[in-house]
Every structure is written in C-alpha cells, then in structure tokens.
Motif scaffolding. Structure first.
Motif, PDB file in Angstrom:
ATOM      1  N   GLY A 154       3.470 -14.978  -1.963  1.00  0.00           N
ATOM      2  CA  GLY A 154       4.706 -14.261  -1.664  1.00  0.00           C
ATOM      3  C   GLY A 154       4.925 -13.013  -2.475  1.00  0.00           C
ATOM      4  O   GLY A 154       5.822 -12.216  -2.168  1.00  0.00           O
ATOM      5  N   ARG A 155       4.115 -12.822  -3.514  1.00  0.00           N
ATOM      6  CA  ARG A 155       4.267 -11.611  -4.320  1.00  0.00           C
ATOM      7  C   ARG A 155       3.819 -10.370  -3.535  1.00  0.00           C
ATOM      8  O   ARG A 155       2.925 -10.450  -2.697  1.00  0.00           O
ATOM      9  N   ALA A 156       4.430  -9.228  -3.853  1.00  0.00           N
ATOM     10  CA  ALA A 156       4.035  -7.944  -3.275  1.00  0.00           C
ATOM     11  C   ALA A 156       3.617  -7.027  -4.424  1.00  0.00           C
ATOM     12  O   ALA A 156       4.437  -6.678  -5.286  1.00  0.00           O
ATOM     13  N   LEU A 157       2.352  -6.682  -4.452  1.00  0.00           N
ATOM     14  CA  LEU A 157       1.792  -5.849  -5.514  1.00  0.00           C
ATOM     15  C   LEU A 157       1.793  -4.397  -5.043  1.00  0.00           C
ATOM     16  O   LEU A 157       1.226  -4.074  -4.003  1.00  0.00           O
ATOM     17  N   ARG A 158       2.457  -3.527  -5.792  1.00  0.00           N
ATOM     18  CA  ARG A 158       2.582  -2.120  -5.387  1.00  0.00           C
ATOM     19  C   ARG A 158       1.284  -1.364  -5.685  1.00  0.00           C
ATOM     20  O   ARG A 158       0.763  -1.426  -6.792  1.00  0.00           O
ATOM     21  N   ILE A 159       0.802  -0.631  -4.686  1.00  0.00           N
ATOM     22  CA  ILE A 159      -0.373   0.232  -4.842  1.00  0.00           C
ATOM     23  C   ILE A 159       0.112   1.677  -4.921  1.00  0.00           C
ATOM     24  O   ILE A 159       0.745   2.186  -3.995  1.00  0.00           O
ATOM     25  N   ALA A 160      -0.178   2.325  -6.045  1.00  0.00           N
ATOM     26  CA  ALA A 160       0.316   3.678  -6.286  1.00  0.00           C
ATOM     27  C   ALA A 160      -0.617   4.756  -5.758  1.00  0.00           C
ATOM     28  O   ALA A 160      -0.179   5.871  -5.441  1.00  0.00           O
ATOM     29  N   ASP A 161      -1.920   4.447  -5.643  1.00  0.00           N
ATOM     30  CA  ASP A 161      -2.892   5.474  -5.261  1.00  0.00           C
ATOM     31  C   ASP A 161      -4.154   4.775  -4.783  1.00  0.00           C
ATOM     32  O   ASP A 161      -4.369   3.585  -5.023  1.00  0.00           O
ATOM     33  N   THR A 162      -5.012   5.529  -4.106  1.00  0.00           N
ATOM     34  CA  THR A 162      -6.323   5.037  -3.673  1.00  0.00           C
ATOM     35  C   THR A 162      -7.354   6.112  -3.982  1.00  0.00           C
ATOM     36  O   THR A 162      -7.138   7.281  -3.667  1.00  0.00           O
ATOM     37  N   ARG A 163      -8.450   5.710  -4.603  1.00  0.00           N
ATOM     38  CA  ARG A 163      -9.484   6.666  -5.017  1.00  0.00           C
ATOM     39  C   ARG A 163     -10.865   6.168  -4.628  1.00  0.00           C
ATOM     40  O   ARG A 163     -11.072   4.981  -4.386  1.00  0.00           O
ATOM     41  N   LYS A 164     -11.800   7.098  -4.612  1.00  0.00           N
ATOM     42  CA  LYS A 164     -13.183   6.750  -4.301  1.00  0.00           C
ATOM     43  C   LYS A 164     -13.840   6.114  -5.518  1.00  0.00           C
ATOM     44  O   LYS A 164     -13.565   6.480  -6.656  1.00  0.00           O
ATOM     45  N   GLY A 165     -14.732   5.143  -5.250  1.00  0.00           N
ATOM     46  CA  GLY A 165     -15.488   4.502  -6.310  1.00  0.00           C
ATOM     47  C   GLY A 165     -16.841   5.156  -6.501  1.00  0.00           C
ATOM     48  O   GLY A 165     -16.972   6.385  -6.460  1.00  0.00           O
ATOM     49  N   ASP A 166     -17.861   4.330  -6.631  1.00  0.00           N
ATOM     50  CA  ASP A 166     -19.187   4.831  -7.001  1.00  0.00           C
ATOM     51  C   ASP A 166     -20.054   5.246  -5.820  1.00  0.00           C
ATOM     52  O   ASP A 166     -21.134   5.798  -6.024  1.00  0.00           O
ATOM     53  N   SER A 167     -19.610   4.964  -4.594  1.00  0.00           N
ATOM     54  CA  SER A 167     -20.437   5.288  -3.430  1.00  0.00           C
ATOM     55  C   SER A 167     -19.550   5.703  -2.269  1.00  0.00           C
ATOM     56  O   SER A 167     -18.323   5.671  -2.353  1.00  0.00           O
ATOM     57  N   HIS A 168     -20.170   6.110  -1.141  1.00  0.00           N
ATOM     58  CA  HIS A 168     -19.434   6.533   0.053  1.00  0.00           C
ATOM     59  C   HIS A 168     -18.485   5.436   0.539  1.00  0.00           C
ATOM     60  O   HIS A 168     -17.392   5.721   1.018  1.00  0.00           O
ATOM     61  N   GLU A 169     -18.927   4.190   0.434  1.00  0.00           N
ATOM     62  CA  GLU A 169     -18.161   3.074   0.991  1.00  0.00           C
ATOM     63  C   GLU A 169     -17.199   2.457  -0.025  1.00  0.00           C
ATOM     64  O   GLU A 169     -16.356   1.637   0.351  1.00  0.00           O
TER      65      GLU A 169
END
Length: 235
Positions: A52-67
């Motif tokens: 039931g918890r809602a975890l807030r996501i502030a941003d999304t970034r690329k990791g080490d590869s295209h995927e």
C-alpha cells in the motif's frame, strides 16, 4: 529491461518487478518512465508497492547501457526490496506536456534551416539553439507557421533504420550537440510525413494537432551565429 515507452508513449502505468535498488537508483524489469536524454527531462511519478505504500520517484536517468534505466527516488524515500512487485505510475500531466513540446520542437526544426547546436524540452516552455549565419528568422512568421503545422494535424510516427542506413544518410542528423545512439544495430527516427524526419529517442504525441496553440518567445543571440529560439504554449 523492457522500455515500454519506446513503443507506446501513451502508457501511463505498468506492473513491474524490482531488479535492484541502491544509491544509484531503482531498476525495474520493465518501465514506462523515460530517462533524461536528448534534451527531454526524465519522468517523475510513483511506485506503488503491494503493502500500500507509494514511493515518490523524482527523476529518471540512463544507466550503464542503452536499455538501462534508473528511477531516482525522492529524498527520504525507503528503497523497495529486490523482487518486490510494484505498479509504476507516471506523473502523466507533466509527461504529456513534454510529449507535446518535444513534437513541437520537431516542427520548429523543420522551419529553421540551420544546424541545431542545443535544446531543452520543458513542461511549459522549450528551446532550440541554431547555427544561423544569415541571422534570425522572423518571430511572427515562425509562430504562424508552427500553428499552421499544428492545425494541419499531421501524423507522428516512429520508424527504425539500421546503423548502416543512418551512416549512409548523414543529412538526417540535424543536432550537433547530441549524437543519435548507435551501436545497438538500429536507430529510431521520428517521422512527420512531408515535414520532418530525424533520429530521436524521445516521447511524442501521435498527431501534431495534440500540441495545441503555441507562440515563439524571445529569439536570443547566443554567439556570432548562434540563435536561441524559445517557444511556449499560448495562453
């Protein structure tokens, strides 16, 4: 990782499993969250957990590869356990504005004859920088032409070509500051028939009519030949 936004930019949520979670961010096995890149900001939103918890996501970034895509939790949020089942939910209002603006920048690029030296997508205003040795275009004309292309409601579709096909057509690449991703065997193009065709991995609306009325703001002098053209949604 299955990048669902790449095939359907209108997905607002998805069921997923946590692959890993650490100081660098949260990896899911599939995601609707677009990572920052190509001038478009990373998505924000929520991860809803089974308890039931809602975890807030502030941003999304690329990791080490295209995927590889990393969801960055807001400060103070507790990380989920690896293997946890979650529902990933976009801040859709913000993302949809990015889609409309990003598509409008493609229209702007089609109207201005010059190499693109930089750009930034925003939820309310955006910009492209051009190398224009012959000076700035007329602001009123640009505004009228952008809105004409929007009213004409052109279809907007992604198409794929191979790395070799892109290398054989260097004229498709308009952006000097960001090179299209290659090395994975194929490259995604954004096609607005009769208007624009160029490599782009961002998210866009399906038809130009979805953008809505816009206006050109300041055209700024950023160097000897560099001009920054700002656009915003019309009030």
């Amino acid at each position: 990782m299955d990048l669902l936004f790449r095939d359907d930019a209108y997905l607002k949520s998805c069921e997923a499993a946590v692959v890993s979670a650490g100081p660098e961010g949260i990896r899911l096995d599939r995601t609707v969250f677009y990572p920052e890149g190509g001038g478009q900001p990373g998505d924000s939103g929520l991860l809803r957990l089974a308890d039931g918890r809602a975890l807030r996501i502030a941003d999304t970034r690329k990791g080490d590869s295209h995927e590889d895509t990393l969801l960055i939790p807001a400060e103070g949020e507790a990380l989920p356990d690896a293997g946890a089942k979650v529902t990933a939910e976009l801040d859709w209002e913000r993302r949809y504005k990015h889609m409309r603006m990003h598509t409008c920048l493609h229209l702007l690029c089609s109207l201005v004859q010059g190499d693109v030296t930089g750009g930034q997508v925003g939820a309310d205003k955006s910009r492209l920088d051009f190398n224009l040795p012959d000076g700035s275009p007329d602001k009123a004309w640009l505004t009228d032409e952008l809105n004409r292309l929007i009213r004409e409601d052109h279809p907007v579709t992604p198409v794929w070509i191979t790395d070799a096909e892109l290398a054989a057509q260097p004229e498709l690449v308009r952006t000097m500051s960001v090179k299209p991703p290659s090395g994975a065997g194929r490259v995604r193009l954004l096609k607005i028939p009769g208007v624009d065709l160029q490599p782009c991995g961002g998210t866009h609306v399906a038809r130009t009519g979805e953008i809505g009325p816009v206006e050109v703001g300041k055209i700024e002098n950023k160097g000897k030949q560099n001009r920054r053209i700002n656009i915003r949604f019309a009030s």
